[in-house]
Design an enzyme around this catalytic site. Structure first.
Site, PDB file in Angstrom:
ATOM      1  N   SER A  45       0.794  -1.227   0.000  1.00 22.21           N
ATOM      2  CA  SER A  45       0.000   0.000   0.000  1.00 22.21           C
ATOM      3  C   SER A  45       0.829   1.281   0.000  1.00 22.21           C
ATOM      4  O   SER A  45       0.305   2.342  -0.301  1.00 22.21           O
ATOM      5  CB  SER A  45      -0.958   0.022   1.187  1.00 22.21           C
ATOM      6  N   LYS A  88       0.957   4.343   6.693  1.00 23.66           N
ATOM      7  CA  LYS A  88       0.310   5.240   5.731  1.00 23.66           C
ATOM      8  C   LYS A  88       0.914   6.633   5.858  1.00 23.66           C
ATOM      9  O   LYS A  88       1.609   6.947   6.804  1.00 23.66           O
ATOM     10  CB  LYS A  88      -1.201   5.351   5.998  1.00 23.66           C
TER      11      LYS A  88
END
Length: 184
Positions: A45, A88
């Site tokens: 991700s 993230k």
């Protein structure tokens, strides 16, 4: 008499070693809990910035001062049953208004310059923040997205992340050795 003294001396020496080792373990645990820790990247991700199996180090002092900044890469507890650790990028902090339109991300009405994304990345909305919708990040929370927007499960889908869920701010990729990098 000499044997007794020698036995006491050996016993005292063993006690001192055990005490030193115990103190070292406590200091190491406190350091890992409150200052600095290693985190492994699991998944894609954050590609191209971070890749699967990269080894990173996170600092934790900024968590105590709540000084997380936009653009930083953070790790946090996903809140799922397995308590997976997610990594993230911070897109917005408390008070920011986030919007996704025409494949681009806007913060407080300004299009973000996301030079860390691969060329021609299209950011689509998710089930929490759809395209052409605005969302104001509450105080005490952050809005996060992965750099690999096509596959990232992030705040577009699950909403903002509490500052209390954060584990640290990524400051270093230490492995692979030929890709060592400091992050701000």
């Amino acid at each position: 008499m000499r044997k007794e003294k020698k036995i006491k001396s050996i016993g005292a020496e063993i006690r001192d070693y055990v005490l030193c080792i115990g103190i070292a373990i406590v200091i190491a645990m406190l350091f890992r809990t409150y200052v600095f820790a290693k985190e492994n990247v699991d998944g894609s991700s954050m590609m191209s910035t971070l890749k699967d199996r990269d080894v990173t180090f996170v600092e934790k002092l900024s968590l105590h001062s709540k000084s997380i900044k936009r653009g930083e890469i953070v790790t946090f507890d996903s809140g799922n049953a397995a308590h997976d650790i997610f990594v993230k990028r911070v897109i917005g902090i408390g008070g920011d208004k986030i919007e996704i339109k025409n494949g681009r991300v806007y913060r407080n009405g300004e299009e973000l310059n996301e030079s860390y994304l691969d060329k021609d990345t299209y950011t689509q909305g998710g089930s929490f923040l759809g395209e052409n919708k605005k969302y104001k990040v509450p105080q005490g929370y952050i809005f996060v997205m992965g750099d690999n927007r096509k596959v990232s499960y992030d705040s577009r889908y699950f909403g903002p992340v509490s500052l209390k869920a954060l584990n640290g701010h990524v400051i270093l990729r230490a492995y692979p050795f030929n890709k060592i990098k400091l992050f701000k």
